[in-house]
Design an enzyme around this catalytic site. Sequence first.
Site, PDB file in Angstrom:
ATOM      1  N   LYS A  29      45.088 -18.459   6.538  1.00  0.00           N
ATOM      2  CA  LYS A  29      46.047 -17.966   7.537  1.00  0.00           C
ATOM      3  C   LYS A  29      47.385 -17.582   6.918  1.00  0.00           C
ATOM      4  O   LYS A  29      48.315 -17.217   7.622  1.00  0.00           O
ATOM      5  CB  LYS A  29      46.284 -19.050   8.599  1.00  0.00           C
ATOM      6  N   ASP A  71      41.552 -23.705   1.173  1.00  0.00           N
ATOM      7  CA  ASP A  71      40.744 -22.531   1.498  1.00  0.00           C
ATOM      8  C   ASP A  71      39.868 -22.806   2.702  1.00  0.00           C
ATOM      9  O   ASP A  71      39.581 -23.953   3.018  1.00  0.00           O
ATOM     10  CB  ASP A  71      39.814 -22.219   0.322  1.00  0.00           C
ATOM     11  N   MET A 119      28.022 -14.678  -2.431  1.00  0.00           N
ATOM     12  CA  MET A 119      28.747 -13.603  -1.736  1.00  0.00           C
ATOM     13  C   MET A 119      27.874 -12.356  -1.610  1.00  0.00           C
ATOM     14  O   MET A 119      28.342 -11.236  -1.820  1.00  0.00           O
ATOM     15  CB  MET A 119      30.046 -13.265  -2.492  1.00  0.00           C
TER      16      MET A 119
HETATM   17  N1  SAH Z   1      33.957 -21.509  -5.985  1.00  0.00           N
HETATM   18  C1  SAH Z   1      32.840 -21.567  -5.063  1.00  0.00           C
HETATM   19  C2  SAH Z   1      32.300 -20.208  -4.752  1.00  0.00           C
HETATM   20  C3  SAH Z   1      33.281 -19.345  -4.030  1.00  0.00           C
HETATM   21  S1  SAH Z   1      32.614 -17.791  -3.599  1.00  0.00           S
HETATM   22  C4  SAH Z   1      31.762 -22.470  -5.664  1.00  0.00           C
HETATM   23  O1  SAH Z   1      31.813 -22.818  -6.858  1.00  0.00           O
HETATM   24  O2  SAH Z   1      30.874 -22.874  -4.920  1.00  0.00           O
HETATM   25  C5  SAH Z   1      32.036 -18.116  -1.982  1.00  0.00           C
HETATM   26  C6  SAH Z   1      30.531 -18.127  -1.974  1.00  0.00           C
HETATM   27  O3  SAH Z   1      30.070 -19.386  -2.369  1.00  0.00           O
HETATM   28  C7  SAH Z   1      29.937 -17.931  -0.614  1.00  0.00           C
HETATM   29  O4  SAH Z   1      29.887 -16.567  -0.262  1.00  0.00           O
HETATM   30  C8  SAH Z   1      28.555 -18.484  -0.829  1.00  0.00           C
HETATM   31  O5  SAH Z   1      27.771 -17.588  -1.543  1.00  0.00           O
HETATM   32  C9  SAH Z   1      28.831 -19.643  -1.741  1.00  0.00           C
HETATM   33  N2  SAH Z   1      28.961 -20.914  -0.992  1.00  0.00           N
HETATM   34  C10 SAH Z   1      30.022 -21.714  -0.957  1.00  0.00           C
HETATM   35  N3  SAH Z   1      29.769 -22.810  -0.217  1.00  0.00           N
HETATM   36  C11 SAH Z   1      28.504 -22.705   0.204  1.00  0.00           C
HETATM   37  C12 SAH Z   1      27.663 -23.512   1.003  1.00  0.00           C
HETATM   38  N4  SAH Z   1      28.083 -24.682   1.509  1.00  0.00           N
HETATM   39  N5  SAH Z   1      26.411 -23.095   1.250  1.00  0.00           N
HETATM   40  C13 SAH Z   1      25.967 -21.935   0.744  1.00  0.00           C
HETATM   41  N6  SAH Z   1      26.724 -21.134  -0.015  1.00  0.00           N
HETATM   42  C14 SAH Z   1      27.971 -21.507  -0.289  1.00  0.00           C
END
Ligand code: SAH
Length: 553
Positions: free
Chosen positions: A362, A340, A477
């Site tokens: 992609k 991803d 998100m």
């Molecule tokens: N499965 C992922 C979340 C996926 S949804 C998890 O457990 O972290 C994607 C969202 O995750 C983004 O929109 C943001 O809100 C958050 N996110 C993921 N990586 C991040 C990061 N390094 N810093 C801040 N927010 C992050």
Amino acid sequence: MSALVIVGHGTRSAAGVDQFTALVDRVRRRAAGSVGDVEGGFIELSRPPLTDAVAALAGRGHRSLVALPLVLTAAGHGKGDIPAAMAREQARHPGLTYRYGRPLGPHPLLLTALAERIDAALAGADRAGTWVALIGRGSTDPDANAEVAKVARLLWEGRGYAGVEPGFVSLAEPSVPAVLERLRRLGARRIVVAPYFLFAGVLPDRIVARSTEFAAAHPDLDVRVADLIGDCDALADLVLERHAEALRGDIRMNCDTCAYRVLMPGFADKVGRPQTPHDHPDDPVGGHHHHHHDHHHPQRHEPTLRPGQVAIVGGGPGPDDLITVRGRAMLHAADVVVADRLAPQGLLAGLRPGVLVVDAAKVPRGPSMGQDTINDTLIRHARAGKRVVRLKGGDPYVFGRGHEEVQACAAAGVETVLVPGVSSAVAAPALAGVPVTHRGVAHDVTVVSGHLPPEHPGSLVEWAALGRSRGTLVLLMAVDTIGRIAETLVAQGRAADTPVLMVQDAGHPGQRALPTTLDEVGELAAREGVRPPAVFVVGPVVALAPVAAVAAG
Ligand code: SAH
């Protein structure tokens, strides 16, 4: 009360079985209360079988054991066959756990025992005029062979022999005749062949036979064969030391040069692969045909990735080193990685050469087809017999669609392995110095997706309840919706001055953290140009004084 099961690989030699049994008795005597209960068993060929030894201990109420492989070096038996046998015992005894001890050598007690056997063979002849050929079992595992070379060197250090050279009776070079010839050319007149073996068996017998043949062909040479290490106090004490070490959880396996972990020249086929039971093709006792087994760190019970399987791996919030050990092992094993955009990109640079990397962002997709295309990609490569890793950001089951992929694979008959990850929901606040709970401040934390605004008919979130709550909210998100969400929370009862922290790109070099309040966060996000990925932390934890949090990145 602790229990120890000593595990032998088994032999067709009756003398070898007797020596093993005598050693188990000796360990029991010398343990003198330091170990509650001791049994010994073999994984094949000899009696008693490991199954009986474990059943005896389980029958006396033991649920957690130390399993000690009675092997000198970590090769096929120690890394593969014995852990596989223990896994079968665990299947027989639900709830049974065990700590796995490390191999016996190299150890000063063994070096001393070897020197004693050599001195006995010398019977008064001087060490200075004596060359030693230390003969190991031999393995297709380079690290195991290197251990024998190390023991040879250690045996030489300070003991005054003319020299000590390693050799192998099976599978590795130099062979017994080759090492004897090498010593002869170095000018040796007297050679002691010292088998680096615990007990009698087919291979030690072969060492004697090869040495005798060589001696017969070179009547000018004095070739003697030393006794095996055998059942002795030193060996029993070493077993007890390994047992104590395993109990303490202090198992220092040498993994730096393990071909299953590190790319070693000529062994590219092993790196990242599970240790499989090995075969000594010329050895009637060594034809192992157990089923394939786990990765070679059995004390961690890591599942492995087999051809045709898909591992759904959480990569953590972004920095390469916040993936789990298990997740990284899966990546090392992968033939295909479907990644991803939010997966830690640096990890892709460390893959084995030749691994196919598919960028899921992609993958060609029609409208709303994205996930189907990704699922098809996973299934297609798995069906082609590849080890497939689906690498995701954070945790696969936290807004990661991980379970959709598991379901799709299951529907297609493809097995999956799920590896949890460090979710940004908890890690992004932490990396910015904010705990999502704190004693006396917040006793609950709710992780919410903000991808739909509160008024959206498809929203499954109980915004009214969240407005009434006093605990921590973590919004993912939500960059585009944070203004509407904040208004709703305030309208539903949450104080307008509730502290909020926006954390963008947590763990990355560009990490940004902006503190604000519920009534100002919408405007601030727009003004500051906050971009995904970002989380919003809402609640009193945000107001805790940050304690010199050292952010990674
Ligand atoms: N499965 C992922 C979340 C996926 S949804 C998890 O457990 O972290 C994607 C969202 O995750 C983004 O929109 C943001 O809100 C958050 N996110 C993921 N990586 C991040 C990061 N390094 N810093 C801040 N927010 C992050």
